[in-house]
Design a protein around this motif. Structure first.
Motif, mmCIF file in Angstrom:
data_model
loop_
_atom_site.group_PDB
_atom_site.id
_atom_site.type_symbol
_atom_site.label_atom_id
_atom_site.label_comp_id
_atom_site.label_asym_id
_atom_site.label_seq_id
_atom_site.Cartn_x
_atom_site.Cartn_y
_atom_site.Cartn_z
ATOM 1 N N ARG A 20 -3.835 -12.473 4.191
ATOM 2 C CA ARG A 20 -4.220 -12.594 2.786
ATOM 3 C C ARG A 20 -2.958 -12.686 1.939
ATOM 4 O O ARG A 20 -2.000 -11.958 2.169
ATOM 5 N N GLU A 34 -7.219 3.554 4.302
ATOM 6 C CA GLU A 34 -7.830 3.589 2.974
ATOM 7 C C GLU A 34 -6.876 3.155 1.880
ATOM 8 O O GLU A 34 -7.289 2.894 0.748
ATOM 9 N N THR A 37 -5.289 -16.817 -4.823
ATOM 10 C CA THR A 37 -5.320 -16.084 -3.565
ATOM 11 C C THR A 37 -5.765 -17.024 -2.458
ATOM 12 O O THR A 37 -6.430 -18.038 -2.715
ATOM 13 N N SER A 42 -4.177 -8.634 7.911
ATOM 14 C CA SER A 42 -5.245 -7.650 8.022
ATOM 15 C C SER A 42 -5.932 -7.804 9.372
ATOM 16 O O SER A 42 -6.570 -8.828 9.638
ATOM 17 N N ARG A 72 -6.532 -17.143 2.165
ATOM 18 C CA ARG A 72 -6.614 -16.459 3.461
ATOM 19 C C ARG A 72 -6.351 -17.454 4.582
ATOM 20 O O ARG A 72 -6.746 -18.618 4.480
ATOM 21 N N TYR A 125 -5.040 0.353 1.839
ATOM 22 C CA TYR A 125 -4.954 -1.094 1.669
ATOM 23 C C TYR A 125 -5.774 -1.537 0.462
ATOM 24 O O TYR A 125 -6.944 -1.186 0.326
ATOM 25 N N ALA A 126 -5.147 -2.319 -0.397
ATOM 26 C CA ALA A 126 -5.827 -2.801 -1.604
ATOM 27 C C ALA A 126 -6.693 -4.007 -1.267
ATOM 28 O O ALA A 126 -6.307 -4.855 -0.463
ATOM 29 N N ASP A 127 -7.869 -4.080 -1.896
ATOM 30 C CA ASP A 127 -8.684 -5.271 -1.719
ATOM 31 C C ASP A 127 -8.319 -6.306 -2.777
ATOM 32 O O ASP A 127 -7.481 -6.063 -3.656
ATOM 33 N N ASP A 128 -8.930 -7.483 -2.682
ATOM 34 C CA ASP A 128 -8.562 -8.565 -3.588
ATOM 35 C C ASP A 128 -8.853 -8.206 -5.041
ATOM 36 O O ASP A 128 -8.081 -8.565 -5.945
ATOM 37 N N ASP A 129 -9.940 -7.495 -5.292
ATOM 38 C CA ASP A 129 -10.265 -7.111 -6.660
ATOM 39 C C ASP A 129 -9.198 -6.181 -7.240
ATOM 40 O O ASP A 129 -8.806 -6.317 -8.410
ATOM 41 N N HIS A 183 0.809 -1.217 0.000
ATOM 42 C CA HIS A 183 0.000 0.000 0.000
ATOM 43 C C HIS A 183 0.844 1.270 0.000
ATOM 44 O O HIS A 183 0.319 2.360 -0.230
#
Length: 254
Positions: free
Chosen positions: A248, A170, A189, A142, A191, A172-176, A115
């Protein structure tokens, strides 16, 4: 990235980072080896390696590791901890300028640091240093913000006292977003549950390892610690609280 001084904002928190930041579950590395064909013979560049927590995990799995870290204080801590290991070295470099040779790396890892990177220039640099068919693996611990009274109280404490907590959270990247970054090279991916059991000193150190926790001398520092003590006393069991994470990992080629 520049407005948050990403390469220097942990310089005054190295001791707390070394002592109190969590490691990563061994099951995650087992998954990486088992499902992605990674072997101990693969050369690893651990980019944004910090104090060496992720590098230690990789060394324990048999890899030769080059820790790439621009922060001098954090890099020195990694060398003090791991520098005697024959398969470890540390270099001064950034995600977009590692200084490593072309096609010299089998696996690039990024733990708890993506990030802070510029996605486009990082993609180009990782693609340059990876051999054909090499992999990049990005992973985070996370922290769970909900699920127990302690976790929910801790999240509220950060919202109340963190100096720029919302700005950092804000990022932090999400999986998408990570699947988009990998594009056609996305491979998988996973978890994993992970946790720390912390007494009050450990909890305080864990908080103070965060770049958004106000340091001693800041007007919010003492009120934050008082609120932390009250939260700990309210939620502790056998003198500890459980600091729970979802670890993750996202893997792909570039």
């Amino acid at each position: 990235m520049n407005t948050l001084h990403s390469t220097e904002r942990f310089s005054d928190r190295v001791a707390d980072y070394v002592r109190h930041r969590p490691d990563y579950p061994a099951a995650m590395l087992d998954w990486l080896h088992r499902s992605q064909g990674v072997t101990a013979a693969w050369q690893v560049a651990d980019v944004g390696a910090g104090t060496g927590i992720s590098s230690k995990l990789l060394l324990d799995a048999g890899h030769a590791v080059t820790a790439v870290e621009p922060n001098a204080a954090m890099r020195a801590a990694a060398i003090a901890w791991l520098g005697g290991h024959p398969r470890f070295r540390a270099v001064d470099g950034r995600a977009d300028a590692t200084g490593l040779p072309d096609a010299s790396i089998d696996l690039v890892t990024v733990a708890q640091a993506f990030h802070w990177f510029d996605p486009a220039s990082t993609w180009r640099e990782f693609a340059r240093i990876l051999r054909p068919g090499g992999l990049a693996a990005v992973f985070w611990n996370s922290r769970r913000p909900t699920g127990t009274p302690f976790l929910e109280g801790y999240e509220a404490l950060l919202q109340r006292y963190g100096t720029d907590y919302a700005s950092v959270a804000e990022r932090y990247a999400d999986d998408d977003a990570m699947r988009t970054w990998f594009g056609a090279g996305w491979r998988g991916t996973a978890r994993f549950e992970h946790k720390q059991s912390l007494d009050f000193d450990g909890l305080c150190g864990r908080l103070m390892s965060s770049s958004y926790a106000p340091k001693e001398g800041h007007p919010q520092h003492e009120p934050m610690l008082a609120a932390l003590h009250e939260l700990f006393d309210r939620c502790r069991q056998d003198g500890h609280v459980s600091f729970d994470y979802d670890t993750r990992i996202i893997v792909g080629t570039l």
